[in-house]
Design an enzyme around this catalytic site. Structure first.
Site, PDB file in Angstrom:
ATOM      1  N   GLY A 188       0.831  -1.195   0.000  1.00 42.84           N
ATOM      2  CA  GLY A 188       0.000   0.000   0.000  1.00 42.84           C
ATOM      3  C   GLY A 188       0.865   1.245   0.000  1.00 42.84           C
ATOM      4  O   GLY A 188       2.013   1.214   0.453  1.00 42.84           O
ATOM      5  N   GLN A 236       2.589  10.025   1.480  1.00 41.85           N
ATOM      6  CA  GLN A 236       3.928   9.441   1.650  1.00 41.85           C
ATOM      7  C   GLN A 236       4.854   9.907   0.527  1.00 41.85           C
ATOM      8  O   GLN A 236       6.069   9.739   0.614  1.00 41.85           O
ATOM      9  CB  GLN A 236       3.862   7.909   1.612  1.00 41.85           C
ATOM     10  CG  GLN A 236       3.282   7.277   2.869  1.00 41.85           C
ATOM     11  CD  GLN A 236       3.289   5.770   2.744  1.00 41.85           C
ATOM     12  OE1 GLN A 236       2.355   5.175   2.230  1.00 41.85           O
ATOM     13  NE2 GLN A 236       4.357   5.140   3.214  1.00 41.85           N
ATOM     14  N   CYS A 249       6.171  -0.502   7.013  1.00 45.11           N
ATOM     15  CA  CYS A 249       5.751   0.684   6.267  1.00 45.11           C
ATOM     16  C   CYS A 249       6.907   1.158   5.403  1.00 45.11           C
ATOM     17  O   CYS A 249       8.045   1.206   5.864  1.00 45.11           O
ATOM     18  CB  CYS A 249       5.347   1.772   7.252  1.00 45.11           C
ATOM     19  SG  CYS A 249       4.894   3.320   6.452  1.00 45.11           S
ATOM     20  N   LEU A 250       6.614   1.538   4.166  1.00 42.05           N
ATOM     21  CA  LEU A 250       7.658   2.011   3.256  1.00 42.05           C
ATOM     22  C   LEU A 250       8.305   3.306   3.762  1.00 42.05           C
ATOM     23  O   LEU A 250       9.424   3.622   3.388  1.00 42.05           O
ATOM     24  CB  LEU A 250       7.080   2.235   1.851  1.00 42.05           C
ATOM     25  CG  LEU A 250       6.601   0.970   1.127  1.00 42.05           C
ATOM     26  CD1 LEU A 250       5.933   1.336  -0.190  1.00 42.05           C
ATOM     27  CD2 LEU A 250       7.749  -0.004   0.895  1.00 42.05           C
ATOM     28  N   HIS A 284      -4.020   0.947   7.894  1.00 42.93           N
ATOM     29  CA  HIS A 284      -2.675   1.530   7.835  1.00 42.93           C
ATOM     30  C   HIS A 284      -2.656   2.764   6.913  1.00 42.93           C
ATOM     31  O   HIS A 284      -2.101   3.807   7.268  1.00 42.93           O
ATOM     32  CB  HIS A 284      -1.699   0.451   7.342  1.00 42.93           C
ATOM     33  CG  HIS A 284      -0.276   0.902   7.232  1.00 42.93           C
ATOM     34  ND1 HIS A 284       0.706   0.474   8.098  1.00 42.93           N
ATOM     35  CD2 HIS A 284       0.330   1.727   6.346  1.00 42.93           C
ATOM     36  CE1 HIS A 284       1.860   1.039   7.750  1.00 42.93           C
ATOM     37  NE2 HIS A 284       1.667   1.794   6.686  1.00 42.93           N
ATOM     38  N   GLU A 285      -3.294   2.631   5.745  1.00 45.50           N
ATOM     39  CA  GLU A 285      -3.282   3.749   4.780  1.00 45.50           C
ATOM     40  C   GLU A 285      -4.138   4.915   5.261  1.00 45.50           C
ATOM     41  O   GLU A 285      -3.772   6.078   5.074  1.00 45.50           O
ATOM     42  CB  GLU A 285      -3.742   3.283   3.399  1.00 45.50           C
ATOM     43  CG  GLU A 285      -2.890   2.186   2.763  1.00 45.50           C
ATOM     44  CD  GLU A 285      -1.392   2.435   2.820  1.00 45.50           C
ATOM     45  OE1 GLU A 285      -0.977   3.609   2.680  1.00 45.50           O
ATOM     46  OE2 GLU A 285      -0.633   1.486   3.038  1.00 45.50           O
ATOM     47  N   HIS A 316      -2.161   6.920   7.566  1.00 47.98           N
ATOM     48  CA  HIS A 316      -1.261   7.832   6.839  1.00 47.98           C
ATOM     49  C   HIS A 316      -1.990   9.120   6.476  1.00 47.98           C
ATOM     50  O   HIS A 316      -1.453  10.212   6.650  1.00 47.98           O
ATOM     51  CB  HIS A 316      -0.773   7.192   5.532  1.00 47.98           C
ATOM     52  CG  HIS A 316       0.453   6.347   5.691  1.00 47.98           C
ATOM     53  ND1 HIS A 316       1.623   6.827   6.234  1.00 47.98           N
ATOM     54  CD2 HIS A 316       0.707   5.049   5.372  1.00 47.98           C
ATOM     55  CE1 HIS A 316       2.542   5.859   6.236  1.00 47.98           C
ATOM     56  NE2 HIS A 316       2.007   4.769   5.732  1.00 47.98           N
TER      57      HIS A 316
END
Ligand code: NI
Length: 165
Positions: A46, A51, A91-92, A133-134, A137
């Site tokens: 995702g 981000q 997480c990226l 999670h998204e 963000h």
């Protein structure tokens, strides 16, 4: 299409609450395509627009093993949830760090697709986790916020060493 730069913790842009999408124009379609390309390249399951420094309530996801089930969610809203359970998460924007967090196992999502058409979906497991999670963000939250202060301090040190290397 183009690869976008993924911001890393503790970049302050990751902490801003993103604004709703109101224009479903060509620039938005380009952004969505670039987010997918960047997510698949990373690789990740995702990626939220903020981000990559674009403060809009938009995220792309693909929770399939074969990377052939792309999902776009715009202006997402969680309508209902059930019980939480502990899940492994990464997480990226917090590279090479993984830990356990509590997430709802099942949820009902309402969102807009890339053309602005509303849809609803009942997601569970990895997909439900990814949606939570998204959306975090988009609200300026990171999964490490759920960890202890000691763990967060260790992560900060590890990441600053990594950035310096
Ligand atoms: Ni993330």
């Amino acid at each position: 299409m183009a690869l976008l730069r993924i911001l890393h913790h503790p970049d302050p842009r990751l902490r801003r609450k993103a604004a709703p999408v109101t224009q479903f124009d060509g620039a938005l379609q380009q952004l969505i395509d670039d987010l997918f390309e960047t997510m698949y390249d990373a690789p990740g399951t995702g990626l939220a627009a903020n981000q990559c420094g674009v403060s809009l309530r938009l995220a792309v996801m693909d929770c399939s093993d074969a990377h052939n089930q792309p999902v776009v969610m715009i202006n997402p809203e969680v309508i209902s949830t059930d019980e939480r359970r502990e899940m492994d998460e990464g997480c990226l924007s917090v590279p090479d760090i993984f830990d356990k967090v509590q997430r709802y196992n099942r949820l009902h999502l309402r969102a807009l697709d890339r053309n602005g058409a509303p849809f609803e979906v009942c997601a569970f497991g990895l997909m439900a986790q990814c949606i939570q999670h998204e959306i975090d963000h988009l609200d300026g939250k990171l999964y490490i916020d759920y960890l202890s202060a000691l763990k967060r301090e260790r992560i900060k040190k590890k990441l600053s060493k990594r950035e310096a290397a």
